[in-house]
Design a protein around this motif. Structure first.
Motif, PDB file in Angstrom:
ATOM      1  N   LYS A   1      31.463 -22.614 -11.731  1.00 15.41           N
ATOM      2  CA  LYS A   1      32.031 -21.887 -12.865  1.00 15.41           C
ATOM      3  C   LYS A   1      31.027 -20.929 -13.506  1.00 15.41           C
ATOM      4  CE  LYS A   1      36.119 -23.921 -13.048  1.00 15.41           C
ATOM      5  NZ  LYS A   1      37.385 -23.173 -12.859  1.00 15.41           N
ATOM      6  N   ALA A   2      29.734 -21.186 -13.278  1.00 14.06           N
ATOM      7  CA  ALA A   2      28.719 -20.365 -13.935  1.00 14.06           C
ATOM      8  C   ALA A   2      27.438 -20.318 -13.116  1.00 14.06           C
ATOM      9  CB  ALA A   2      28.431 -20.902 -15.330  1.00 14.06           C
ATOM     10  N   LEU A   3      26.701 -19.219 -13.282  1.00 14.28           N
ATOM     11  CA  LEU A   3      25.399 -19.004 -12.655  1.00 14.28           C
ATOM     12  C   LEU A   3      24.390 -18.645 -13.738  1.00 14.28           C
ATOM     13  CD1 LEU A   3      26.575 -16.803  -9.639  1.00 14.28           C
ATOM     14  CD2 LEU A   3      25.658 -19.129  -9.477  1.00 14.28           C
ATOM     15  N   PRO A   4      23.110 -18.857 -13.486  1.00 12.18           N
ATOM     16  CA  PRO A   4      22.113 -18.543 -14.518  1.00 12.18           C
ATOM     17  C   PRO A   4      22.041 -17.056 -14.817  1.00 12.18           C
ATOM     18  CG  PRO A   4      21.050 -19.120 -12.437  1.00 12.18           C
ATOM     19  CD  PRO A   4      22.495 -19.447 -12.275  1.00 12.18           C
ATOM     20  N   VAL A   5      21.559 -16.748 -16.004  1.00 14.74           N
ATOM     21  CA  VAL A   5      21.419 -15.368 -16.444  1.00 14.74           C
ATOM     22  C   VAL A   5      19.936 -15.115 -16.728  1.00 14.74           C
ATOM     23  CG1 VAL A   5      21.743 -15.868 -18.901  1.00 14.74           C
ATOM     24  CG2 VAL A   5      22.399 -13.637 -18.015  1.00 14.74           C
ATOM     25  N   SER A   6      19.500 -13.891 -16.550  1.00 17.84           N
ATOM     26  CA  SER A   6      18.094 -13.574 -16.798  1.00 17.84           C
ATOM     27  C   SER A   6      17.788 -13.643 -18.290  1.00 17.84           C
ATOM     28  CB  SER A   6      17.764 -12.173 -16.276  1.00 17.84           C
ATOM     29  OG  SER A   6      18.424 -11.188 -17.062  1.00 17.84           O
ATOM     30  N   ASP A   7      16.532 -13.875 -18.626  1.00 17.91           N
ATOM     31  CA  ASP A   7      16.120 -13.917 -20.036  1.00 17.91           C
ATOM     32  C   ASP A   7      16.404 -12.581 -20.720  1.00 17.91           C
ATOM     33  OD1 ASP A   7      15.230 -16.504 -19.712  1.00 17.91           O
ATOM     34  OD2 ASP A   7      13.120 -15.957 -19.439  1.00 17.91           O
ATOM     35  N   GLU A   8      16.205 -11.507 -19.974  1.00 15.39           N
ATOM     36  CA  GLU A   8      16.449 -10.175 -20.537  1.00 15.39           C
ATOM     37  C   GLU A   8      17.924  -9.983 -20.886  1.00 15.39           C
ATOM     38  OE1 GLU A   8      15.864  -5.446 -19.296  1.00 15.39           O
ATOM     39  OE2 GLU A   8      15.607  -7.042 -17.803  1.00 15.39           O
ATOM     40  N   ARG A   9      18.820 -10.388 -19.980  1.00 19.98           N
ATOM     41  CA  ARG A   9      20.241 -10.217 -20.249  1.00 19.98           C
ATOM     42  C   ARG A   9      20.720 -11.189 -21.331  1.00 19.98           C
ATOM     43  NH1 ARG A   9      23.921  -7.014 -17.933  1.00 19.98           N
ATOM     44  NH2 ARG A   9      22.038  -5.727 -17.917  1.00 19.98           N
TER      45      ARG A   9
END
Length: 400
Positions: A186-194
């Motif tokens: 359902k979800a994937l990690p996101v970058s710290d910047e985003r």
């Protein structure tokens, strides 16, 4: 002849590679999943003919198929069953909407374990229901008290759902703090910047709301959902809502891209301020009561739709028709009627047909049999394109 692999790859260029790979793999599952994932290809392959072009122009959702109807809570706090995907929405002849719905019935027959005769019977049911609803000239809606059969089963199942249980499915709770489950499903990690950019965006959005604290960001992830839109820039945002831990809310932020219907027809379109405005405005026009939290916004210098993710959102379990065709007929009738009601409800806006024109069209039957015949041609084309796609996929055409 067109190169199916090249056409699909070109359309999807620039999408998030990780989620796009999921889309490409999923589309191998069946012609029906392929149909859902290639709306652009459907309209590119749709034969141009007077039957379609001479039909009255209406506001269509653009991606009409059996899986694009579901339940949602509206801004009047009631739960409705209606069309729930307007990414491809535009002004188009009404039969563009119907031919895609009929094609989805024929293409989806194998997945639903329907015979050819049963699928064709459902197509006849759909066109008759749509025409009769238009001819009546009165836009209605489907809520629990007006539902029946499998749609009523859906409403009954929603009654026991809670916000806490909804959150438990999508988050991990430690003490009184929730974080999103980044499970690759359902979800994937996101970058710290985003993550920082989305947090800042939500702060700015909240500043214009009556309760800014409601939108305090607790967590962010890249969202995995749908088929056609997999790979489009999209996030799930966990916010404070009405208080931690069980009053938290989930919000969907999704980039709005141009409608893939518009390049393949001649109907002039109005000038929208953004693609998100097009999606949100047509959804509000077509639904009896629009979703409780629905906004067109700008993020990262692009156009996005911001909306809530609700415990009351779900689809009819079509595979549970139990071999009793009337159960499926009831759902298809609801879908066809909802389409007609949406067209009536939004009529007379920016050159869409007025009710009198739609009533006159509904009283005609000369379009019904030819439309079903066209849908059978489209279904055959989808099956051939799916086979060509699977061969290309197996050759590695969509790797890397």
């Amino acid at each position: 002849m067109i190169d199916i692999a090249e056409t699909i790859a070109r359309f999807n260029a620039g999408r998030d590679p990780e989620r796009l790979a999921m889309k490409y793999k999923a589309m191998c599952a069946s012609p029906f999943v392929f149909l859902r994932g290639t709306c652009h290809l459907f309209y590119e392959r749709l034969p141009q003919q007077a039957l379609l072009d001479d039909a009255p122009p209406v506001w269509i959702c653009g991606d009409m198929h059996l899986e694009n109807f579901g339940s949602y809570k509206a801004d009047n706090r009631l739960v409705y069953f209606d069309n729930n995907d307007f990414d491809e929405a535009c002004l188009a002849p009404n039969l563009y909407e119907l031919v895609r719905l009929l094609t989805s019935v024929l293409v989806g027959a194998a997945d639903l374990k329907l015979s050819r005769a049963q699928a064709l019977a459902l197509c006849h049911t759909a066109v008759h229901a749509y025409g009769a609803a238009l001819a009546l000239g009165k836009a209605r809606w489907v809520e629990r008290e007006t539902s029946s059969g499998m749609v009523r089963d859906l409403f009954d199942g929603l009654a026991s759902r809670t916000r806490a249980a909804h959150l438990d499915r999508r988050t991990t709770l430690k003490g009184k703090t929730r974080t999103l489950k980044v499970d690759g499903k359902k979800a994937l990690p996101v970058s710290d910047e985003r993550r920082a950019a989305i947090t800042q965006f939500m702060l700015q959005f909240a500043a214009g709301e009556t309760d800014p604290g409601f939108y305090r960001v607790l967590d962010v992830a890249r969202r995995i959902a749908g088929t056609g839109s997999l790979g489009v820039d999209r996030y799930v945002i966990l916010v404070e809502g009405k208080g931690s831990p069980d009053g938290n809310y989930l919000i969907d932020l999704k980039e709005a891209l141009p409608s893939s219907v518009v390049p393949h027809m001649r109907t002039p379109q109005p000038a929208w301020r953004s693609e998100a405005e097009r999606v949100v405005e047509i959804q509000r026009r077509n639904q009896a009561v629009s979703q409780a939290f629905l906004h067109a916004v700008d993020f990262n210098r692009r156009s996005y739709v911001l909306r809530s993710l609700q415990p009351s959102e779900d689809r009819v379990a079509l595979k549970d028709w139990d071999g009793k065709l009337p159960r499926l007929e009831g759902v298809v009738v609801s879908m066809a009627e909802l389409s007609a009601w949406a067209h009536l409800r939004s009529g007379g806006r920016q050159k869409s047909s007025i009710a009198d024109e739609l009533i006159a069209f509904g009283n005609r039957t000369d379009w019904q049999a030819p439309l079903i015949e066209l849908a059978t041609q489209c279904a055959a084309q989808v099956a051939a394109d799916w086979k060509a796609y699977c061969e290309a996929y197996d050759r590695g055409a969509f790797k890397g």
